[in-house]
Structure formats: structure tokens, C-alpha cells
Scaffold this active site. Structure first.
Site, PDB file in Angstrom:
ATOM      1  N   GLN A 265       0.812  -1.219   0.000  1.00 20.26           N
ATOM      2  CA  GLN A 265       0.000   0.000   0.000  1.00 20.26           C
ATOM      3  C   GLN A 265       0.846   1.270   0.000  1.00 20.26           C
ATOM      4  O   GLN A 265       0.327   2.359  -0.239  1.00 20.26           O
ATOM      5  CB  GLN A 265      -0.955  -0.005   1.200  1.00 20.26           C
ATOM      6  CG  GLN A 265      -0.279   0.141   2.540  1.00 20.26           C
ATOM      7  CD  GLN A 265      -1.231  -0.056   3.713  1.00 20.26           C
ATOM      8  OE1 GLN A 265      -1.699  -1.159   3.983  1.00 20.26           O
ATOM      9  NE2 GLN A 265      -1.530   1.021   4.414  1.00 20.26           N
ATOM     10  N   CYS A 271      -5.298   0.456   3.471  1.00 20.57           N
ATOM     11  CA  CYS A 271      -5.417  -0.969   3.786  1.00 20.57           C
ATOM     12  C   CYS A 271      -6.825  -1.484   3.510  1.00 20.57           C
ATOM     13  O   CYS A 271      -7.004  -2.612   3.057  1.00 20.57           O
ATOM     14  CB  CYS A 271      -5.043  -1.204   5.240  1.00 20.57           C
ATOM     15  SG  CYS A 271      -6.038  -0.256   6.386  1.00 20.57           S
ATOM     16  N   HIS A 407      -6.577  -1.473  11.438  1.00 19.58           N
ATOM     17  CA  HIS A 407      -5.919  -1.975  10.224  1.00 19.58           C
ATOM     18  C   HIS A 407      -6.761  -3.077   9.578  1.00 19.58           C
ATOM     19  O   HIS A 407      -7.135  -4.035  10.239  1.00 19.58           O
ATOM     20  CB  HIS A 407      -4.530  -2.500  10.590  1.00 19.58           C
ATOM     21  CG  HIS A 407      -3.693  -2.855   9.410  1.00 19.58           C
ATOM     22  ND1 HIS A 407      -3.559  -2.025   8.312  1.00 19.58           N
ATOM     23  CD2 HIS A 407      -2.945  -3.948   9.131  1.00 19.58           C
ATOM     24  CE1 HIS A 407      -2.761  -2.602   7.426  1.00 19.58           C
ATOM     25  NE2 HIS A 407      -2.378  -3.772   7.898  1.00 19.58           N
TER      26      HIS A 407
END
Ligand SMILES: *[C@@H]1O[C@H](CO)[C@@H](O)[C@H](O)[C@H]1NC(C)=O
Ligand SMILES: *[C@@H]1O[C@H](CO)[C@@H](O)[C@H](O)[C@H]1NC(C)=O
Ligand SMILES: *[C@@H]1O[C@H](CO)[C@@H](O)[C@H](O)[C@H]1NC(C)=O
Ligand SMILES: *[C@@H]1O[C@H](CO)[C@@H](O)[C@H](O)[C@H]1NC(C)=O
Length: 460
Positions: A265, A271, A407
Site C-alpha cells: 500500500q 489498507c 488496520h
């Protein structure tokens, strides 16, 4: 830069806690001491966030509070040091530790702006870090664990060679000598932090030098993590009840060709887009037999509900894919890692989805769903991942709260490694992080909220 590591220079540098001027601080006032009165509301807010979702009997209560405040414009930023008293945990699904009532020492950062508090940072650990562990150390400790222990004689030499190893391994260059010094002091602090995380890990994970070792925790969070992942902000999805066979003992979609190679990324909090394309790639493969690498950049540019590199939610991304009419491939709409104007073309759509669903919070049901239906988009608390090298990560529950999810990643399989049950998790930080880009997290204990935000697209 040939002689960038004279030892004296290193010795002058330590202890390494001096903060360097940060470019982001421009315009803000300096930190000021704050009265207990002023800190009461932000501390209460941090406590409520910490306690969110816990049963009445399991909530922590505030102990001592101290801290500082910094004003910028009409907002304030509070940096708090708080002790929390936590009652013994009695839920065997959540806590397997033989701990009694504990005192936690927490650092919180709470912002207050436009009448609203927000928790920017939470870092809690047991006050007594010398916890008994039932496994023997497999490697000799590099660093003293307690700040009170004296540093061993060869500490600086070891740190210097470790930093050199880091620079070579990850091909780092710094513009100036000052930058190099500042990065090295961060590196050393991070090594100490990694060792503390290591000492408190209950799995088999090793923490230490990674490609993120020269970033402060704040830089790492800002660049790579996703503070917007808050469930209530997302579109509500239909919850599917799992019906079907129990989970096989182990499963790995990588071995069945349902998973594309690990992506990166870059310096962008996207993410969420990688988690969702990974899931859709798997769904398409299982329904159509064709594994296509799909475009995250399309979501970064064209999903207007989510916030591109500032974070997003899988639930919103599925909606965006449905609204747009599908996903282009990675080749047709390639990844740049920053927000561009949307250049989506309906003619280039290779994959569509028809719906999205939320999945069970029960890890056995998740395993059974995964084995039957494909990789699952999840979101976790990324605690310790900045320093994760390999093995099965299993942080103590208060260090990796499931109420602090930041995340999004992809569950691709599960199994046991020498009797330690794990989830195999595809991350999006490149193959030079973790185990060839993969993260292994303890399975069956709700570790780091692995079970709280599972979802999938549906292809009809
Ligand atoms: C740890 O190591 C010591 C000494 O090598 C040994 O006596 C002890 O049994 C070990 N403990 C465990 C739990 O393996
Ligand atoms: C290391 O970085 C330099 C400059 O940033 C680059 O030219 C070089 O290709 C990199 N080497 C490797 C092995 O990545
Ligand atoms: C699924 O979505 C595609 C693309 O929007 C559409 O062509 C197809 O008819 C849908 N399938 C079903 C069963 O609704
Ligand atoms: C995996 O390990 C757990 C805990 O040790 C054990 O209960 C379980 O039976 C193991 N599963 C398999 C398939 O070996």
C-alpha cells in the site's frame, strides 16, 4: 555517509528519548502542564473508549491522571498518563491469562475540537512488566527490560551494528547527518519497545528490526494505519448466520490458487481497499475460476464515501464497487498510492459483486465459513505489527484491545503450528515485512479483535 556511525556520537545521543522537531507541529503551541481539572474530561473520554463494549463488571476504573495540553487553533490536544485498575477477566473466550486484578499504565492522546473528543493514541501496559511466562526464552535478551536496569556495556555497539544492518537490509538513505541521528535515536527506542512487546507476547512471534524500525509510533500510525475504522460509521450489512459443516482442522487458500501475491500500500492508509480487493479476488476465483489481481486505486480514487489514503471501511467499499458497476484489474487501473481524480471506465470492468455480508464473531464459524467460501476481509488492532518479524503473535489482551481497530487485512487460512492455533493473514505492506508479507495471529481468543469486523462480498 561513509563514517556515519562514530561511537562517540552514539554515546552522546543516548538516552534516546529526545523528541526532534516535527514538521507537523508548525502552527501549534508548545505543550503546557495541565491541571487535573482540565484533564478530567479527556481522561474520562479515554476511559470510556477503553471500556467500550465491556460488561459492567469488567470495566476498568480510573486511577491517577496526569498530563499536558497543547493548543492549536480552536482545538486542544491532551497527552495523558493514566493508571487504570482492571478487574480479573472471567470470560474464557477473551482471556486465558492467569492474572488477577491489574493496574495498567496507559498513555492516551485525546484531541478536543468543535465540541468533540477523539482518541488518537492508546498505549496501555501492565505496570509490572515482569510477568511470569510459561515458556522459556528462545533467544537471549538483547536489551534490559526495565528502564531502571542499567544498560549493558556493549549496548551501544550492538545498537550501532543493528542500525547498520537495518540501513543495509532496507536500503535506507537519509538526507542529512541530523536526520540520520534522529532516525537512529528512534530506531533505538523502537528496539527497546520491540523487546518489551516480545517479553509480553504469549505466542511464538518474534519482534525486532523491520522496515518500519526508524519511524516513530506516531509516524507509523499516521502513514500506515487507519484510524477511521470505526464500525458505527460504516454502512450496515446483512449478517449471515453460518450454516454448514464444521471447520476442517486447517485450511490455506494460498495453496488453492485463490490469493494473489502480496501487494504494497506504500505510504497511504489504504489498507481497507487492499482488504476488500483481496476478498473480491477470492470470491471471483471461487465463482468464476479465474484469479484476477484487482484495482485498489479505483477504490482510492472513486469511492467517495471512504477517505482514500486517510482510511476507509470495507462495508463502504463494497457499496462503492456495486455503485460503480465493478472493479477494473490492477493492470488496467494501477496503484499509485495517492489520491487521484477518478478515471474509472465501465468498459474495463472485469469483476462485479452483487452484495456484501457481515460474518459471525465466532472464530470457529469464521473458520468454517472461510474454508467453504473463501478469504475474508477483517480489521484488527495493529498493535506490535510495526515490529513483527515472524511467528504467531498473541499480545496480552489489554495491549491489543478489540475496541481499538485500526488496520484492515485479509484472512486466507488457519491451522496449528506445534499446537498453537493461528490465523494466516495477508497484509499489504510488501513481501519484505513479516513472513513474506503475511502475519500470523493467535486463533480462538479474539486476539486483537480478529473476529469483530469480518465481512465478504457476494458474487452471484
Ligand atoms: C526452562 O529452562 C530451565 C533451565 O534450562 C528448565 O529447568 C525449565 O524446566 C524450563 N522450563 C520450561 C517451562 O520449559
Ligand atoms: C536502494 O535505493 C537507491 C536510491 O534510493 C536505489 O537507486 C536502489 O535501486 C535501491 N536498491 C535496492 C536494492 O533496492
Ligand atoms: C449481479 O451483478 C451483475 C452486475 O451488476 C448483474 O449483471 C447480474 O445480473 C447480477 N446477478 C444477480 C443474480 O443479481
Ligand atoms: C490446535 O491446537 C489446539 C490448542 O493446542 C488444540 O486444542 C487443537 O486440537 C489443535 N488442532 C489441531 C487440528 O491439531
Amino acid at each position: 555517509m561513509a563514517s556515519w556511525l562514530p561511537l562517540l556520537w552514539l554515546l552522546g545521543l543516548l538516552p534516546a528519548a529526545t523528541p526532534a522537531p516535527s514538521r507537523r507541529d508548525a502552527g501549534a503551541q508548545a505543550w503546557e502542564p495541565a491541571s487535573p481539572e482540565l484533564l478530567r474530561r479527556p481522561a474520562r473520554f479515554a476511559l470510556d473508549t477503553y471500556n467500550r463494549g465491556l460488561a459492567a463488571g469488567a470495566r476498568a476504573v480510573l486511577g491517577t491522571v496526569s498530563g499536558r495540553v497543547r493548543r492549536a487553533g480552536r482545538g486542544s490536544l491532551y497527552s495523558l498518563k493514566v493508571t487504570l485498575e482492571e478487574l480479573p477477566c472471567t470470560d474464557p473466550m477473551v482471556c486465558q491469562l492467569p492474572v488477577t486484578k491489574k493496574t495498567l499504565l496507559c498513555s492516551f492522546e485525546v484531541s478536543y475540537e468543535l465540541g468533540k473528543h477523539a482518541l488518537l493514541k492508546q498505549d496501555c501496559g501492565p505496570v509490572d512488566t515482569k510477568m511470569k511466562d510459561d515458556k522459556n526464552e528462545t533467544s537471549s535478551p538483547l536489551l534490559p527490560l526495565s528502564d531502571r536496569d542499567p544498560l549493558p556495556q556493549d549496548f551501544y555497539v550492538r545498537m550501532a551494528s543493528l542500525f547498520k544492518y537495518f540501513i543495509t537490509t532496507y536500503n535506507r538513505t537519509y538526507e542529512t547527518e541530523e536526520e540520520a541521528q534522529w532516525r537512529m535515536s528512534i530506531f533505538i527506542n523502537n528496539m527497546i519497545k520491540a523487546q518489551k512487546i516480545q517479553a509480553l507476547d504469549r505466542g511464538t512471534a518474534q519482534y525486532g528490526v523491520t522496515k518500519f524500525s526508524d519511524l516513530t509510533e506516531e509516524e507509523f500510525r499516521t502513514i500506515y494505519l487507519n484510524p477511521l475504522l470505526k464500525e458505527e460509521l460504516g454502512k450496515k450489512m446483512r449478517l449471515v448466520k453460518f450454516v454448514g459443516d464444521p471447520a476442517p482442522p486447517e485450511w490455506d487458500w494460498r495453496k488453492k490458487g485463490a490469493v494473489t501475491k502480496v501487494k504494497n500500500q506504500g505510504m497511504c492508509g489504504s489498507c481497507w481497499a487492499f482488504s476488500v480487493t483481496g476478498n473480491v479476488e477470492g470470491q471471483w476465483f471461487l465463482k468464476r475460476g479465474d484469479l484476477l489481481s484487482l484495482s485498489e486505486q479505483e477504490l482510492v480514487d472513486c469511492d467517495t464515501v471512504d477517505k482514500a489514503c486517510m482510511g476507509g471501511l470495507p462495508s463502504n467499499a463494497y457499496s462503492a464497487i456495486e455503485t460503480l458497476g465493478g472493479l477494473e484489474t490492477e493492470d488496467d487501473y494501477s496503484y499509485s498510492g495517492h489520491l487521484q481524480t477518478c478515471s474509472f471506465s465501465a468498459q474495463k470492468v472485469k469483476v462485479y459483486i452483487n452484495d456484501s455480508v457481515e460474518l459471525s464473531h465466532n472464530e470457529q464459524e469464521l473458520a468454517a465459513w472461510l474454508a467453504k467460501n473463501g478469504p475474508i476481509s477483517i480489521a484488527i488492532n495493529a498493535f506490535g505489527m510495526q515490529f513483527y518479524r515472524h511467528g504467531i503473535s498473541h499480545p496480552l489482551r489489554p495491549l491489543c484491545s478489540r475496541w481499538f481497530i485500526d488496520h484492515a487485512v485479509l484472512l486466507v487460512g488457519y491451522g496449528n503450528r506445534s499446537d498453537v492455533p493461528f490465523w494466516a493473514i495477508k497484509n499489504s505492506w510488501g513481501t519484505d515485512w513479516g513472513e513474506e508479507g503475511y502475519y500470523y495471529l493467535h486463533r480462538g481468543s479474539g486476539a486483537c479483535g480478529v473476529n469483530v469486523m469480518a465481512s465478504s462480498a457476494v458474487v452471484n
